[in-house]
Design an enzyme around this catalytic site. Structure first.
Site, PDB file in Angstrom:
ATOM      1  N   THR A  35       0.878  -1.175   0.000  1.00 45.60           N
ATOM      2  CA  THR A  35       0.000   0.000   0.000  1.00 45.60           C
ATOM      3  C   THR A  35       0.915   1.224   0.000  1.00 45.60           C
ATOM      4  O   THR A  35       2.146   1.092  -0.050  1.00 45.60           O
ATOM      5  CB  THR A  35      -0.851   0.042   1.287  1.00 45.60           C
ATOM      6  N   THR A 133      -1.248  -3.173  19.158  1.00 46.13           N
ATOM      7  CA  THR A 133      -0.946  -1.843  19.700  1.00 46.13           C
ATOM      8  C   THR A 133      -1.522  -1.664  21.100  1.00 46.13           C
ATOM      9  O   THR A 133      -2.519  -2.310  21.453  1.00 46.13           O
ATOM     10  CB  THR A 133      -1.562  -0.779  18.755  1.00 46.13           C
ATOM     11  N   ASP A 134      -0.939  -0.738  21.864  1.00 42.05           N
ATOM     12  CA  ASP A 134      -1.505  -0.405  23.181  1.00 42.05           C
ATOM     13  C   ASP A 134      -2.785   0.422  23.047  1.00 42.05           C
ATOM     14  O   ASP A 134      -3.515   0.599  24.013  1.00 42.05           O
ATOM     15  CB  ASP A 134      -0.470   0.330  24.056  1.00 42.05           C
ATOM     16  N   GLU A 135      -3.064   0.911  21.812  1.00 45.12           N
ATOM     17  CA  GLU A 135      -4.253   1.766  21.642  1.00 45.12           C
ATOM     18  C   GLU A 135      -5.552   0.987  21.869  1.00 45.12           C
ATOM     19  O   GLU A 135      -6.605   1.579  22.074  1.00 45.12           O
ATOM     20  CB  GLU A 135      -4.245   2.422  20.253  1.00 45.12           C
ATOM     21  N   TYR A 159      -9.198   2.844  13.901  1.00 45.02           N
ATOM     22  CA  TYR A 159      -7.952   2.059  13.861  1.00 45.02           C
ATOM     23  C   TYR A 159      -7.862   1.127  15.068  1.00 45.02           C
ATOM     24  O   TYR A 159      -7.697  -0.095  14.919  1.00 45.02           O
ATOM     25  CB  TYR A 159      -6.736   3.004  13.835  1.00 45.02           C
ATOM     26  N   LYS A 163      -7.951  -3.018  15.351  1.00 47.35           N
ATOM     27  CA  LYS A 163      -6.861  -3.822  15.919  1.00 47.35           C
ATOM     28  C   LYS A 163      -7.391  -4.658  17.095  1.00 47.35           C
ATOM     29  O   LYS A 163      -7.026  -5.822  17.258  1.00 47.35           O
ATOM     30  CB  LYS A 163      -5.711  -2.920  16.390  1.00 47.35           C
TER      31      LYS A 163
HETATM   32  N1  LIG Z   1       3.787   2.306  14.406  1.00 45.85           N
HETATM   33  C1  LIG Z   1       3.534   2.126  15.692  1.00 45.85           C
HETATM   34  O1  LIG Z   1       3.865   2.986  16.508  1.00 45.85           O
HETATM   35  C2  LIG Z   1       2.880   0.847  16.169  1.00 45.85           C
HETATM   36  C3  LIG Z   1       2.823   0.617  17.541  1.00 45.85           C
HETATM   37  C4  LIG Z   1       2.276  -0.587  17.989  1.00 45.85           C
HETATM   38  C5  LIG Z   1       1.801  -1.519  17.099  1.00 45.85           C
HETATM   39  N2  LIG Z   1       1.854  -1.254  15.767  1.00 45.85           N
HETATM   40  C6  LIG Z   1       1.358  -2.300  14.855  1.00 45.85           C
HETATM   41  O2  LIG Z   1       2.502  -2.824  14.182  1.00 45.85           O
HETATM   42  C7  LIG Z   1       2.152  -3.192  12.855  1.00 45.85           C
HETATM   43  C8  LIG Z   1       3.067  -2.494  11.871  1.00 45.85           C
HETATM   44  O3  LIG Z   1       2.941  -1.084  12.048  1.00 45.85           O
HETATM   45  P1  LIG Z   1       3.757  -0.068  11.125  1.00 45.85           P
HETATM   46  O4  LIG Z   1       3.845   1.209  11.845  1.00 45.85           O
HETATM   47  O5  LIG Z   1       4.966  -0.726  10.621  1.00 45.85           O
HETATM   48  O6  LIG Z   1       2.715   0.096   9.921  1.00 45.85           O
HETATM   49  P2  LIG Z   1       2.973   0.646   8.440  1.00 45.85           P
HETATM   50  O7  LIG Z   1       1.714   1.330   8.052  1.00 45.85           O
HETATM   51  O8  LIG Z   1       4.259   1.387   8.357  1.00 45.85           O
HETATM   52  O9  LIG Z   1       3.160  -0.688   7.557  1.00 45.85           O
HETATM   53  C9  LIG Z   1       2.104  -1.555   7.291  1.00 45.85           C
HETATM   54  C10 LIG Z   1       2.545  -2.503   6.184  1.00 45.85           C
HETATM   55  O10 LIG Z   1       1.453  -3.409   5.919  1.00 45.85           O
HETATM   56  C11 LIG Z   1       1.252  -3.490   4.515  1.00 45.85           C
HETATM   57  N3  LIG Z   1      -0.164  -3.790   4.267  1.00 45.85           N
HETATM   58  C12 LIG Z   1      -1.230  -2.984   4.489  1.00 45.85           C
HETATM   59  N4  LIG Z   1      -2.375  -3.594   4.103  1.00 45.85           N
HETATM   60  C13 LIG Z   1      -2.014  -4.841   3.662  1.00 45.85           C
HETATM   61  C14 LIG Z   1      -2.733  -5.944   3.157  1.00 45.85           C
HETATM   62  N5  LIG Z   1      -4.068  -5.905   2.995  1.00 45.85           N
HETATM   63  N6  LIG Z   1      -2.048  -7.056   2.806  1.00 45.85           N
HETATM   64  C15 LIG Z   1      -0.680  -7.123   2.930  1.00 45.85           C
HETATM   65  N7  LIG Z   1       0.052  -6.084   3.388  1.00 45.85           N
HETATM   66  C16 LIG Z   1      -0.601  -4.957   3.755  1.00 45.85           C
HETATM   67  C17 LIG Z   1       1.663  -2.131   3.979  1.00 45.85           C
HETATM   68  O11 LIG Z   1       1.986  -2.182   2.586  1.00 45.85           O
HETATM   69  C18 LIG Z   1       2.863  -1.793   4.864  1.00 45.85           C
HETATM   70  O12 LIG Z   1       4.059  -2.299   4.309  1.00 45.85           O
HETATM   71  C19 LIG Z   1       0.679  -2.835  12.670  1.00 45.85           C
HETATM   72  O13 LIG Z   1      -0.081  -3.993  12.854  1.00 45.85           O
HETATM   73  C20 LIG Z   1       0.410  -1.826  13.784  1.00 45.85           C
HETATM   74  O14 LIG Z   1      -0.923  -1.903  14.192  1.00 45.85           O
HETATM   75  C21 LIG Z   1       2.382  -0.092  15.273  1.00 45.85           C
END
Ligand SMILES: NC(=O)c1ccc[n+]([C@@H]2O[C@H](COP(=O)([O-])OP(=O)(O)OC[C@H]3O[C@@H](n4cnc5c(N)ncnc54)[C@H](O)[C@@H]3O)[C@@H](O)[C@H]2O)c1
Length: 352
Positions: A35, A133-135, A159, A163
């Site tokens: 994406t 996530t903690d959210e 969001y 999750k």
């Molecule tokens: N960023 C944060 O601070 C944070 C904190 C806690 C948890 N998380 C969780 O960690 C995970 C990764 O977060 P991030 O910040 O790297 O997100 P990000 O948005 O940077 O990356 C998400 C990735 O998922 C891919 N993607 C999206 N939809 C898809 C689909 N339908 N099929 C296959 N791939 C798909 C995207 O192309 C992208 O590479 C998420 O599940 C998020 O909820 C993030």
């Protein structure tokens, strides 16, 4: 180990893959839809490794997932693919429901069928690690509480609700079908390769361009910031050493108000790359109307993962934020290619 990572072209997924390829002998299959948030240029360091493969797959496409599992034969799954930006979930929740809930459901079903087809040793090794996530725990406004692994869920945004829903599905697949799962709930990450729509990279890049630094409300929202490479190390520890069926909260012990975070970035930039007009970067701070439903405070109790798996963050906020600012200053080309869209145009093969 053979590890199938979903969302490995994203911010945290790419850090996980870099960690695995640099520090272990494991093989990785990166399954990512690419994406707007997916950027293969974040994996340049390791893309030549014989232990790394990539397949462009949407996790809502069950047949494609089945083929990926059949051909790669993973021992472990680390599920990070998600729509992850709260503001986008407010403007258009549909993709969040699709990917985060329906996509996780398809992945669970494919993983379950695959796991059931394995021999006894394969079954014992297999683990499905869901990264969350903690959210999902909601808002700690007005308390000194910390989120523990048994804090009730109370998500506020589309969001976090999507999750939360995916976390429930994963735990249900364990309870009902005995699928060997692990869940982690982590606080806000920051660090290299962070997509510039999120607070920290946005502030760094806007500051360098002399643009306004927009802060929601009064900037008094508190987040517990974790350096992304500490998170990647925690995730690898959990998927290899965690107890099946358990949840681990991961946090940085770094509660900071957004305004404090932005001012710290401004001070580091004043030191490393002062503005040509002699003004301090803080003069660019602008307060904008708050996001609807904005949670005021998140904070994690990460004592379970510290006590049971001996994981602790290495970076303090001061060391991690300095490394992050330095990374953006030294990798401005990566940022510009995200900002002007060329990271996507090239992979789509579009002409002029
Ligand atoms: N960023 C944060 O601070 C944070 C904190 C806690 C948890 N998380 C969780 O960690 C995970 C990764 O977060 P991030 O910040 O790297 O997100 P990000 O948005 O940077 O990356 C998400 C990735 O998922 C891919 N993607 C999206 N939809 C898809 C689909 N339908 N099929 C296959 N791939 C798909 C995207 O192309 C992208 O590479 C998420 O599940 C998020 O909820 C993030």
């Amino acid at each position: 180990m053979k590890i199938l990572v979903t969302g490995g072209a994203g911010f945290i997924g790419s850090a996980v893959i870099r960690h695995i390829i640099h520090n272990t002998d494991d093989e990785v299959l990166n399954v990512d839809k690419l994406t707007y948030a997916g950027n293969l240029e974040s994996l340049k360091d390791i893309e030549q490794s014989a232990r790394y493969k990539f397949q462009q797959i949407d996790i809502c496409n069950k047949e494609a997932l089945e083929q990926a599992f059949d051909s790669f034969q993973p021992n472990l799954v680390m599920h990070l693919a998600a729509e992850s930006h709260v503001d986008r979930s407010i403007d258009g929740p549909a993709e969040f429901i699709n990917t985060n809930i329906v996509g996780t459901y398809h992945l669970l079903e494919v993983a379950r069928q695959y796991w059931q087809s394995l021999d006894d040793i394969g079954k014992q090794q297999f683990k499905f690690h869901h990264i969350s996530t903690d959210e999902v725990y909601g808002d700690l406004e007005g308390t000194n509480d910390l989120f523990t692994e048994i804090t009730p869920y109370a998500p506020s945004s589309p969001y976090s609700a999507s999750k939360a829903s995916s976390d429930h599905l994963v735990r249900a697949w364990h309870r009902t079908y005995s699928l060997p799962i692990l869940v982690t709930n982590c606080s806000n990450n920051y660090g290299p390769y962070h997509f510039p729509e999120k607070l920290i990279p946005l502030v760094i890049l806007n500051a360098l361009d002399g643009k306004a630094l927009p802060i929601y409300g009064k900037g008094d929202q508190i987040r517990d910031w974790l350096f992304v490479e500490d998170h990647a190390r925690a995730l690898y520890t959990v998927v290899t050493e965690g107890v099946i069926g358990e949840t681990y909260n991961i946090g940085g012990h770094n509660e900071k108000q957004n305004i404090e975070v932005v001012k710290t970035i401004c001070q580091i930039l004043d030191e490393l790359k002062p503005q040509a007009n002699g003004q301090q970067y803080e003069s660019l701070i602008t307060f904008v109307k708050d996001r609807p439903g904005h949670d005021l405070r998140y904070a994690i109790d990460a004592s379970k993962i510290a006590d049971e798996l001996k994981w602790m963050p290495i970076e303090t906020f001061d060391s991690g934020i300095r490394k992050t600012v330095e990374w953006y200053l030294n990798n401005i080309e990566w940022c510009r290619r995200v900002q002007d869209g060329s990271y996507q145009r090239e992979r789509l093969g579009a002409g002029e």
